[in-house]
Design a protein around this motif. Structure first.
Motif, PDB file in Angstrom:
ATOM      1  N   LYS A   8      -3.736  -2.444  -7.303  1.00 25.57           N
ATOM      2  CA  LYS A   8      -4.753  -1.794  -8.123  1.00 25.57           C
ATOM      3  C   LYS A   8      -4.125  -0.772  -9.057  1.00 25.57           C
ATOM      4  O   LYS A   8      -4.542  -0.643 -10.215  1.00 25.57           O
ATOM      5  CB  LYS A   8      -5.783  -1.129  -7.213  1.00 25.57           C
ATOM      6  CG  LYS A   8      -7.016  -0.648  -7.945  1.00 25.57           C
ATOM      7  CD  LYS A   8      -8.093  -0.217  -6.976  1.00 25.57           C
ATOM      8  CE  LYS A   8      -9.368   0.174  -7.716  1.00 25.57           C
ATOM      9  NZ  LYS A   8     -10.449   0.561  -6.770  1.00 25.57           N
ATOM     10  N   VAL A   9      -3.100  -0.019  -8.549  1.00 23.60           N
ATOM     11  CA  VAL A   9      -2.430   0.967  -9.390  1.00 23.60           C
ATOM     12  C   VAL A   9      -1.720   0.285 -10.555  1.00 23.60           C
ATOM     13  O   VAL A   9      -1.828   0.717 -11.709  1.00 23.60           O
ATOM     14  CB  VAL A   9      -1.445   1.797  -8.558  1.00 23.60           C
ATOM     15  CG1 VAL A   9      -0.609   2.701  -9.458  1.00 23.60           C
ATOM     16  CG2 VAL A   9      -2.175   2.627  -7.513  1.00 23.60           C
TER      17      VAL A   9
ATOM     18  N   TRP B 203       0.832  -1.190   0.000  1.00 25.71           N
ATOM     19  CA  TRP B 203       0.000   0.000   0.000  1.00 25.71           C
ATOM     20  C   TRP B 203       0.867   1.241   0.000  1.00 25.71           C
ATOM     21  O   TRP B 203       1.967   1.256   0.550  1.00 25.71           O
ATOM     22  CB  TRP B 203      -0.914   0.007   1.234  1.00 25.71           C
ATOM     23  CG  TRP B 203      -2.113  -0.897   1.073  1.00 25.71           C
ATOM     24  CD1 TRP B 203      -2.111  -2.244   1.157  1.00 25.71           C
ATOM     25  CD2 TRP B 203      -3.446  -0.489   0.782  1.00 25.71           C
ATOM     26  NE1 TRP B 203      -3.357  -2.745   0.944  1.00 25.71           N
ATOM     27  CE2 TRP B 203      -4.217  -1.672   0.719  1.00 25.71           C
ATOM     28  CE3 TRP B 203      -4.074   0.731   0.589  1.00 25.71           C
ATOM     29  CZ2 TRP B 203      -5.575  -1.652   0.449  1.00 25.71           C
ATOM     30  CZ3 TRP B 203      -5.421   0.745   0.331  1.00 25.71           C
ATOM     31  CH2 TRP B 203      -6.173  -0.437   0.242  1.00 25.71           C
TER      32      TRP B 203
ATOM     33  N   LEU C 158      -3.505   4.153  -1.431  1.00 27.13           N
ATOM     34  CA  LEU C 158      -3.771   3.360  -2.634  1.00 27.13           C
ATOM     35  C   LEU C 158      -3.148   1.977  -2.516  1.00 27.13           C
ATOM     36  O   LEU C 158      -2.061   1.814  -1.952  1.00 27.13           O
ATOM     37  CB  LEU C 158      -3.187   4.053  -3.874  1.00 27.13           C
ATOM     38  CG  LEU C 158      -3.619   5.501  -4.136  1.00 27.13           C
ATOM     39  CD1 LEU C 158      -2.755   6.121  -5.220  1.00 27.13           C
ATOM     40  CD2 LEU C 158      -5.081   5.545  -4.543  1.00 27.13           C
ATOM     41  N   SER C 159      -3.827   0.999  -3.082  1.00 26.50           N
ATOM     42  CA  SER C 159      -3.272  -0.347  -3.207  1.00 26.50           C
ATOM     43  C   SER C 159      -2.396  -0.381  -4.457  1.00 26.50           C
ATOM     44  O   SER C 159      -2.841  -0.047  -5.553  1.00 26.50           O
ATOM     45  CB  SER C 159      -4.393  -1.374  -3.334  1.00 26.50           C
ATOM     46  OG  SER C 159      -3.873  -2.619  -3.728  1.00 26.50           O
TER      47      SER C 159
ATOM     48  N   ASP D  13      -5.893   9.062 -10.502  1.00 28.75           N
ATOM     49  CA  ASP D  13      -6.340   8.184  -9.424  1.00 28.75           C
ATOM     50  C   ASP D  13      -7.132   7.002 -10.017  1.00 28.75           C
ATOM     51  O   ASP D  13      -8.174   7.208 -10.677  1.00 28.75           O
ATOM     52  CB  ASP D  13      -7.219   8.964  -8.460  1.00 28.75           C
ATOM     53  CG  ASP D  13      -7.552   8.162  -7.208  1.00 28.75           C
ATOM     54  OD1 ASP D  13      -8.173   8.751  -6.313  1.00 28.75           O
ATOM     55  OD2 ASP D  13      -7.216   6.961  -7.143  1.00 28.75           O
ATOM     56  N   PRO D  14      -6.705   5.756  -9.816  1.00 25.66           N
ATOM     57  CA  PRO D  14      -7.467   4.610 -10.344  1.00 25.66           C
ATOM     58  C   PRO D  14      -8.813   4.423  -9.652  1.00 25.66           C
ATOM     59  O   PRO D  14      -9.686   3.732 -10.172  1.00 25.66           O
ATOM     60  CB  PRO D  14      -6.536   3.423 -10.091  1.00 25.66           C
ATOM     61  CG  PRO D  14      -5.683   3.849  -8.953  1.00 25.66           C
ATOM     62  CD  PRO D  14      -5.482   5.327  -9.116  1.00 25.66           C
ATOM     63  N   ASN D  15      -8.991   5.030  -8.469  1.00 29.27           N
ATOM     64  CA  ASN D  15     -10.272   4.907  -7.770  1.00 29.27           C
ATOM     65  C   ASN D  15     -11.313   5.921  -8.249  1.00 29.27           C
ATOM     66  O   ASN D  15     -12.493   5.797  -7.903  1.00 29.27           O
ATOM     67  CB  ASN D  15     -10.064   5.096  -6.262  1.00 29.27           C
ATOM     68  CG  ASN D  15      -9.238   3.970  -5.670  1.00 29.27           C
ATOM     69  OD1 ASN D  15      -9.389   2.817  -6.054  1.00 29.27           O
ATOM     70  ND2 ASN D  15      -8.343   4.310  -4.742  1.00 29.27           N
ATOM     71  N   ALA D  16     -10.865   6.934  -9.009  1.00 31.08           N
ATOM     72  CA  ALA D  16     -11.803   7.948  -9.490  1.00 31.08           C
ATOM     73  C   ALA D  16     -12.710   7.341 -10.565  1.00 31.08           C
ATOM     74  O   ALA D  16     -12.255   6.532 -11.380  1.00 31.08           O
ATOM     75  CB  ALA D  16     -11.039   9.143 -10.058  1.00 31.08           C
ATOM     76  N   PRO D  17     -13.986   7.691 -10.565  1.00 31.64           N
ATOM     77  CA  PRO D  17     -14.893   7.143 -11.585  1.00 31.64           C
ATOM     78  C   PRO D  17     -14.501   7.614 -12.982  1.00 31.64           C
ATOM     79  O   PRO D  17     -14.196   8.786 -13.186  1.00 31.64           O
ATOM     80  CB  PRO D  17     -16.266   7.686 -11.176  1.00 31.64           C
ATOM     81  CG  PRO D  17     -15.975   8.893 -10.347  1.00 31.64           C
ATOM     82  CD  PRO D  17     -14.683   8.604  -9.632  1.00 31.64           C
ATOM     83  N   ARG D  18     -14.506   6.679 -13.921  1.00 30.99           N
ATOM     84  CA  ARG D  18     -14.139   7.006 -15.299  1.00 30.99           C
ATOM     85  C   ARG D  18     -15.353   7.549 -16.053  1.00 30.99           C
ATOM     86  O   ARG D  18     -16.469   7.085 -15.845  1.00 30.99           O
ATOM     87  CB  ARG D  18     -13.614   5.760 -16.017  1.00 30.99           C
ATOM     88  CG  ARG D  18     -12.342   5.201 -15.400  1.00 30.99           C
ATOM     89  CD  ARG D  18     -11.833   4.021 -16.198  1.00 30.99           C
ATOM     90  NE  ARG D  18     -10.609   3.484 -15.631  1.00 30.99           N
ATOM     91  CZ  ARG D  18      -9.939   2.454 -16.167  1.00 30.99           C
ATOM     92  NH1 ARG D  18     -10.404   1.865 -17.251  1.00 30.99           N
ATOM     93  NH2 ARG D  18      -8.828   2.029 -15.586  1.00 30.99           N
TER      94      ARG D  18
ATOM     95  N   ALA E  39      -4.206  -0.933 -13.167  1.00 25.01           N
ATOM     96  CA  ALA E  39      -4.740   0.155 -13.979  1.00 25.01           C
ATOM     97  C   ALA E  39      -3.746   0.607 -15.035  1.00 25.01           C
ATOM     98  O   ALA E  39      -4.136   1.125 -16.079  1.00 25.01           O
ATOM     99  CB  ALA E  39      -5.137   1.328 -13.097  1.00 25.01           C
TER     100      ALA E  39
END
Length: 434
Positions: A44-45, A28, A40-41, A78-83, A48
Motif C-alpha cells: 500500500k505504501v 509489512w 503498514l503494508s 501515512d497512506p491510511n490517513a484520510p485525504r 501511494a
C-alpha cells in the motif's frame, strides 16, 4: 496465524521464513515510536508513492529504512490517513445541466421550445476547442469559469466546419442555426452570472461586447401575396388545403393552431351559426388563450367540413381541419409545397398568409392593438416588428393626407372670401372683423 518479524519487516502469512522471497504475500512494516504504533503494508505504501511493490527482502528492508527515517524526522505521510477533499471547479457540462434543469425543463416551458433549447446546448457541449500541447477537448469538459472569448470563437468555428462537413447548410448557409446556438450560449453565460457560477461573461470585456451575433441572417420576412396569388392558390389546392388557406387569411392563426382546432372550440349564435373560434392557452404559442370572430368566408368552409364522407356530423372532439374521419393532420408541408408548384406561386410560405392577414387588417385602418389581439402577440412591439408598412398602406395614408389638405384649403379659402352683401341680414350681419 504466526507472525515472524525481522528488524520491523515481516510477512503476515503461514509461509515459512525461508520462503518469504518467493512468497506472493505482502511485506509489512512495524515500528513503535514515541508511544505511537505504525503497522503498514508495504504494498500500500509503494502504491501511494507510485513505486513498484517490494518483492525481495532487500527491497522490503530498504523501504522500511526509508519509512523509519521519515517517521523519526516527522516527514512521514501515512497512506491510511484520510485525504482532504479536493474542491473541483464546475465544468461547462455541470453548469449546462443546472441551466437545463432550472431554466429549460420547467412546467411552464412549452415542450417544443424546451426541445429546441436542449438541442442547441447539446451542440455547444460537443464542440471541440483547443487545449494544452496542441490537443483538443470538448467544451463540456472545461472548467466553466475558465472559458474565454477564444473558446467561444472556437465553438463558432467548429460548428461552421461541422455544417460544411455534413453538407447540411440549412437556412442561409447554416448561419441561422449557428446564430441561435451562439445566442443560447450567451444567455447561458448571463444566467450563470445571476446564479453565481462566474462573475463575468466571455461575450464581454467590461462594458464592451467582444463576441457579436450576426444580425443579418435572421431579418424578418416581409413576403406578401401578389395580385392573383390567392385565387391561384385556392384554385389548385385540395379541399383540405383550400379550407386551411381560407382560415389563415380569415383569422391570422398559426398553422399549428389551425391543425389543433376541434369542433367543440366553436361558439355559435342563437341561430346555430359559427360566430367565434375559442383558442385555449394550451394550444397557442404564447400560452395565452384568445377568441377570434368567424367571417363569412370561413363560415362557409366550416359548413362544408362539418360532415364526413358518410354524411354524418363530426363529433365534438373531431379536428376541424383534420382527415375525412376527423383524425388530426400533423403536417401540411408536402401539401403546401405541391399547391404552390401547381399554382405557380413561388417563395411564399404558409406562415406568410398570417402576415398577409395582418397586413390587410392594417391596410383597412385597423389599430395596431387590434392586429396584435388577432395574432395573439403578448406585446404590441412584437406586432410592430412582425409587420412593415406596405405600399398599399402608404398610398392610403398619402391619399388621406391629401384629402385632409384639400379640405383645409377649401375651408381657408372660404374664410378669406369677402362677405356676400346679398346674404347679409339684420339678424346675420357680415363679420366685419375678418
Amino acid at each position: 496465524m504466526p507472525t515472524i518479524t525481522h528488524n520491523g519487516c515481516s510477512k503476515r502469512c503461514d509461509c515459512a521464513k525461508k520462503s518469504w522471497p518467493k512468497c506472493p504475500h505482502a511485506w509489512w512494516f512495524n515500528l513503535r515510536w514515541r508511544g505511537t504504533s505504525f503497522r503498514l503494508s508495504l504494498d500500500k505504501v509503494s502504491a501511494a508513492r507510485n513505486e513498484p511493490r517490494p518483492t525481495s527482502k532487500t527491497e522490503a528492508l530498504r523501504l522500511c529504512d526509508i519509512l523509519r527515517a521519515e517517521i523519526r524526522s516527522g516527514t512521514f505521510a501515512d497512506p491510511n490517513a484520510p485525504r482532504p477533499a479536493i474542491a473541483l471547479k464546475p465544468t461547462f457540462a455541470d453548469v449546462a445541466e443546472n441551466y437545463l434543469l432550472k431554466f429549460v425543463r420547467i412546467p411552464t416551458r412549452r415542450p417544443r421550445g424546451a426541445a429546441g433549447m436542449e438541442i442547441l446546448i447539446s451542440m455547444a457541449r460537443r464542440a471541440e476547442i483547443p487545449a494544452a500541447n496542441g490537443t483538443t477537448i470538448r467544451l463540456e469538459e472545461k472548467a466553466f469559469d475558465e472559458i474565454t472569448k477564444a473558446d467561444i470563437e472556437a465553438v463558432r468555428e467548429w460548428r461552421q466546419r461541422e455544417t460544411l462537413r455534413r453538407g447540411r447548410a440549412l437556412a442561409k448557409d447554416g448561419r441561422v442555426g449557428l446564430n441561435r446556438m451562439m445566442s443560447r450560449l450567451r444567455h447561458l453565460c448571463n444566467w450563470a452570472i445571476e446564479n453565481g457560477f462566474r462573475n463575468d461573461t466571455p461575450f464581454k470585456i467590461g462594458a464592451k461586447t467582444v463576441i457579436r451575433l450576426d444580425p443579418t441572417c435572421e431579418q424578418g420576412r416581409d413576403t406578401r401575396l401578389a395580385p392573383g396569388d390567392e385565387a391561384r392558390l385556392l384554385a389548385h389546392a385540395s379541399p383540405h388545403m383550400r379550407s386551411l388557406i381560407v382560415a389563415a387569411l380569415s383569422t391570422g392563426c398559426r398553422v399549428g393552431e389551425l391543425l389543433s382546432l376541434q369542433w367543440h372550440q366553436i361558439r355559435r349564435d342563437d341561430r346555430g351559426e359559427p360566430e367565434w373560434l375559442v383558442l385555449p392557452g394550451a394550444k397557442t404559442k404564447t400560452g395565452d388563450g384568445r377568441t377570434i370572430p368567424i367571417g363569412s368566408k370561413l363560415r362557409a368552409e366550416l359548413w362544408m367540413r362539418r360532415h364526413g364522407p358518410d354524411g354524418r356530423e363530426h363529433a365534438e372532439d373531431a379536428y376541424i381541419f383534420g382527415e375525412d374521419d376527423g383524425e388530426q393532420v400533423r403536417s401540411i408541408r408536402s401539401a403546401w409545397r405541391h399547391t404552390c408548384q401547381r399554382s405557380g406561386v413561388h417563395g411564399v410560405k404558409f406562415h406568410d398568409l398570417r402576415r398577409e392577414f395582418a397586413s390587410r387588417l392594417l391596410e383597412s385602418s385597423a389599430r395596431i392593438h387590434d392586429v396584435a389581439a388577432f395574432l395573439g402577440h403578448a406585446n404590441v412591439s412584437t406586432t410592430s416588428t412582425y409587420l412593415k408598412s406596405t405600399p398599399v398602406r402608404l398610398a392610403h395614408v398619402l391619399e388621406r393626407m391629401e384629402q385632409d389638405g384639400c379640405a383645409r384649403l377649401v375651408h381657408n379659402d372660404a374664410l378669406d372670401a369677402p362677405p356676400d352683401a346679398s346674404k347679409t341680414t339684420p339678424e346675420h350681419p357680415a363679420n366685419l372683423l375678418n
